[in-house]
Design a protein around this motif. Structure first.
Motif, mmCIF file in Angstrom:
data_model
loop_
_atom_site.group_PDB
_atom_site.id
_atom_site.type_symbol
_atom_site.label_atom_id
_atom_site.label_comp_id
_atom_site.label_asym_id
_atom_site.label_seq_id
_atom_site.Cartn_x
_atom_site.Cartn_y
_atom_site.Cartn_z
ATOM 1 N N MET A 1 76.607 63.983 150.991
ATOM 2 C CA MET A 1 75.474 64.067 150.075
ATOM 3 C C MET A 1 75.973 64.520 148.710
ATOM 4 O O MET A 1 76.768 65.458 148.607
ATOM 5 N N GLY A 2 75.535 63.860 147.649
ATOM 6 C CA GLY A 2 76.014 64.162 146.320
ATOM 7 C C GLY A 2 75.371 65.404 145.730
ATOM 8 O O GLY A 2 74.443 65.987 146.296
ATOM 9 N N PRO A 3 75.857 65.841 144.574
ATOM 10 C CA PRO A 3 75.335 67.064 143.964
ATOM 11 C C PRO A 3 73.893 66.897 143.500
ATOM 12 O O PRO A 3 73.461 65.816 143.110
ATOM 13 N N ALA A 4 73.150 68.000 143.549
ATOM 14 C CA ALA A 4 71.792 68.018 143.030
ATOM 15 C C ALA A 4 71.764 68.586 141.619
ATOM 16 O O ALA A 4 70.742 68.490 140.940
ATOM 17 N N ILE A 5 72.868 69.195 141.189
ATOM 18 C CA ILE A 5 72.946 69.740 139.840
ATOM 19 C C ILE A 5 74.363 69.508 139.307
ATOM 20 O O ILE A 5 75.352 69.713 140.015
ATOM 21 N N VAL A 6 74.450 69.018 138.086
ATOM 22 C CA VAL A 6 75.733 68.760 137.435
ATOM 23 C C VAL A 6 75.827 69.635 136.196
ATOM 24 O O VAL A 6 74.919 69.654 135.361
ATOM 25 N N TYR A 7 76.914 70.388 136.094
ATOM 26 C CA TYR A 7 77.183 71.240 134.947
ATOM 27 C C TYR A 7 78.193 70.566 134.030
ATOM 28 O O TYR A 7 79.132 69.900 134.500
ATOM 29 N N VAL A 8 78.049 70.785 132.734
ATOM 30 C CA VAL A 8 79.043 70.314 131.763
ATOM 31 C C VAL A 8 79.382 71.505 130.861
ATOM 32 O O VAL A 8 78.538 71.964 130.087
ATOM 33 N N HIS A 9 80.610 72.002 130.982
ATOM 34 C CA HIS A 9 80.998 73.200 130.245
ATOM 35 C C HIS A 9 81.301 72.889 128.779
ATOM 36 O O HIS A 9 81.382 71.724 128.371
ATOM 37 N N ASP A 26 76.391 81.191 140.494
ATOM 38 C CA ASP A 26 75.946 82.570 140.655
ATOM 39 C C ASP A 26 74.960 82.966 139.559
ATOM 40 O O ASP A 26 73.965 83.656 139.818
ATOM 41 N N ALA A 27 75.224 82.531 138.310
ATOM 42 C CA ALA A 27 74.329 82.873 137.202
ATOM 43 C C ALA A 27 72.943 82.268 137.404
ATOM 44 O O ALA A 27 71.933 82.890 137.085
ATOM 45 N N LEU A 28 72.880 81.048 137.937
ATOM 46 C CA LEU A 28 71.596 80.371 138.118
ATOM 47 C C LEU A 28 70.916 80.695 139.446
ATOM 48 O O LEU A 28 69.685 80.810 139.515
ATOM 49 N N PHE A 29 71.713 80.836 140.513
ATOM 50 C CA PHE A 29 71.131 80.924 141.852
ATOM 51 C C PHE A 29 71.517 82.185 142.623
ATOM 52 O O PHE A 29 70.977 82.436 143.694
ATOM 53 N N GLY A 30 72.463 82.957 142.104
ATOM 54 C CA GLY A 30 72.859 84.188 142.781
ATOM 55 C C GLY A 30 73.830 83.989 143.921
ATOM 56 O O GLY A 30 74.186 84.935 144.621
ATOM 57 N N ARG A 31 74.315 82.767 144.111
ATOM 58 C CA ARG A 31 75.265 82.479 145.194
ATOM 59 C C ARG A 31 75.890 81.116 144.961
ATOM 60 O O ARG A 31 75.334 80.288 144.213
ATOM 61 N N PRO A 32 77.047 80.838 145.600
ATOM 62 C CA PRO A 32 77.646 79.506 145.476
ATOM 63 C C PRO A 32 76.778 78.447 146.144
ATOM 64 O O PRO A 32 76.134 78.698 147.160
ATOM 65 N N LEU A 33 76.763 77.243 145.560
ATOM 66 C CA LEU A 33 75.956 76.144 146.099
ATOM 67 C C LEU A 33 76.765 75.138 146.902
ATOM 68 O O LEU A 33 76.197 74.187 147.440
ATOM 69 N N GLY A 34 78.083 75.304 146.944
ATOM 70 C CA GLY A 34 78.896 74.335 147.665
ATOM 71 C C GLY A 34 78.781 72.952 147.046
ATOM 72 O O GLY A 34 78.791 72.784 145.825
ATOM 73 N N GLY A 35 78.595 71.931 147.897
ATOM 74 C CA GLY A 35 78.567 70.555 147.422
ATOM 75 C C GLY A 35 77.294 70.172 146.691
ATOM 76 O O GLY A 35 77.205 69.056 146.167
ATOM 77 N N ALA A 36 76.306 71.077 146.622
ATOM 78 C CA ALA A 36 75.068 70.757 145.917
ATOM 79 C C ALA A 36 75.229 70.831 144.404
ATOM 80 O O ALA A 36 74.328 70.424 143.672
ATOM 81 N N VAL A 176 80.351 61.300 133.265
ATOM 82 C CA VAL A 176 79.722 60.150 133.924
ATOM 83 C C VAL A 176 80.126 60.100 135.392
ATOM 84 O O VAL A 176 79.291 59.841 136.280
ATOM 85 N N HIS A 177 81.392 60.368 135.681
ATOM 86 C CA HIS A 177 81.869 60.360 137.072
ATOM 87 C C HIS A 177 81.114 61.387 137.908
ATOM 88 O O HIS A 177 80.733 61.118 139.060
ATOM 89 N N ALA A 178 80.873 62.569 137.343
ATOM 90 C CA ALA A 178 80.120 63.594 138.069
ATOM 91 C C ALA A 178 78.696 63.123 138.342
ATOM 92 O O ALA A 178 78.143 63.366 139.426
ATOM 93 N N LEU A 179 78.106 62.435 137.378
ATOM 94 C CA LEU A 179 76.747 61.915 137.572
ATOM 95 C C LEU A 179 76.722 60.811 138.631
ATOM 96 O O LEU A 179 75.762 60.700 139.407
ATOM 97 N N GLU A 180 77.752 59.994 138.661
ATOM 98 C CA GLU A 180 77.807 58.881 139.616
ATOM 99 C C GLU A 180 77.833 59.369 141.061
ATOM 100 O O GLU A 180 77.435 58.650 141.967
ATOM 101 N N GLU A 181 78.307 60.592 141.267
ATOM 102 C CA GLU A 181 78.389 61.108 142.629
ATOM 103 C C GLU A 181 77.041 61.556 143.176
ATOM 104 O O GLU A 181 76.899 61.808 144.369
ATOM 105 N N ALA A 182 76.041 61.692 142.306
ATOM 106 C CA ALA A 182 74.708 62.082 142.766
ATOM 107 C C ALA A 182 74.056 60.910 143.490
ATOM 108 O O ALA A 182 74.074 59.775 143.008
ATOM 109 N N ASP A 183 73.480 61.175 144.664
ATOM 110 C CA ASP A 183 72.824 60.097 145.412
ATOM 111 C C ASP A 183 71.309 60.256 145.393
ATOM 112 O O ASP A 183 70.605 59.761 146.260
ATOM 113 N N GLY A 184 70.812 60.952 144.397
ATOM 114 C CA GLY A 184 69.381 61.146 144.219
ATOM 115 C C GLY A 184 69.142 61.793 142.871
ATOM 116 O O GLY A 184 70.037 61.821 142.012
#
Length: 302
Positions: A1-9, A26-36, A176-184
């Motif tokens: 399952m692809g990421p639900a959130i993509v960050y661009v530093h 951690d700043a947004l959710f208080g914990r690691p999200l893993g592959g999300a 763009v590559h990071a966005l392409e990995e999202a499946d929703g």
């Protein structure tokens, strides 16, 4: 399952990719999200060796190579006048950005006005002045001067590298590559120069984005807008765009994207408090309720 959130530093060297992604999680959710979640990690194109983590993502990191003559005097020395600092920036641009260097050639002219505005804003902040009712941090003036002028130096150099140093296409391709990995549907968050990268990536690759968040963004600045594809629009597929900044953040000298980007009813500008030393730190932006809450609501708290 692809990421639900993509960050661009944004600008500056960064910790290793996984550590940086987990800092933002951690700043947004208080914990690691893993592959999300996924970080569009382009720092190695300008900084081959990552910072030893964990370090805060303040948009700076140590400057590459020997210290700048503008910074080598140390915190006890009187700061150069703004005109001297501008001259030093132009002189430095002729070194690291000359042809054959890591970022290619970079003319100073197109960003002169922005560079000057940033420098004078840094000088005002270092003197203890601040727009509106917000106050600068209670640091000694010499320390504030170094913090804000280092931010100017890094921002100017990396914006030059992006627009004129031959790295623009490569950096956008990473996003763009990071966005392409999202499946929703995917929420996209861009900080600093990363907000420009996110914007251009979303114009190049259409996907379903219920929310685009930009923080500490220079997208409202005339010299930046002049280098974006016309017309200036909310990227296709983006349902809502929230742009957040601290009025003391000199990278976001123009704090608004509405109404420059059409349609205006899909954009929103909000002011937040970022109490990092340079008022530009990524984590401080991401922890602000105006940024964190709508992201967490869309992603079900994650």
């Amino acid at each position: 399952m692809g990421p639900a959130i993509v960050y661009v530093h944004g600008i500056g060297n960064k910790p290793p990719e996984q550590q940086l992604k987990e800092q933002w999680d951690d700043a947004l959710f208080g914990r690691p999200l893993g592959g999300a979640s996924r970080m569009a990690y382009w720092a190695p194109l300008l900084h081959p060796e990552p910072l030893p983590g964990p370090v805060p993502d303040d948009g700076l990191g140590p400057p590459p190579g020997p210290p700048s003559p503008l910074e080598a005097a140390g915190p006890g020395a009187p700061p150069p006048a703004p005109e001297e600092f501008l001259a030093g920036l132009r002189a430095e641009a002729g070194g690291p950005f000359e042809a054959g260097g890591p970022a290619g050639a970079a003319p100073a002219g197109p960003f002169d006005a922005w560079q000057q505005d940033m420098t004078y804003a840094a000088e005002a902040l270092a003197a203890g002045e601040s727009p509106g009712a917000l106050e600068v941090l209670p640091l000694p003036r010499s320390a504030r001067t170094l913090v804000f002028r280092a931010l100017v130096r890094h921002a100017v150099r990396e914006v030059y590298a992006y627009f004129f140093g031959g790295l623009r296409d490569q950096i956008v391709k990473i996003a763009v590559h990071a966005l392409e990995e999202a499946d929703g549907p995917v929420v996209v968050v861009g900080h600093s120069l990363g907000s420009v990268v996110a914007y251009e990536a979303l114009r190049a690759h259409r996907c379903e984005v219920p929310l685009l968040v930009t923080v500490g963004s220079p997208l409202g600045i005339t010299e930046i807008r002049d280098r974006l594809a016309e017309p200036l629009v909310v990227p296709p597929g983006v349902a809502a765009w929230r742009n957040a900044c601290d009025l003391r953040d000199i990278v976001a000298l123009d704090s608004t994207v509405r109404p420059e980007y059409d349609p205006a009813d899909r954009t929103e500008d909000v002011l937040v408090v970022n109490d990092s030393a340079n008022h530009h730190g990524a984590a401080e932006y991401l922890r602000s309720p105006a940024v964190r809450d709508p992201v967490r609501t869309l992603l079900g708290g994650r």
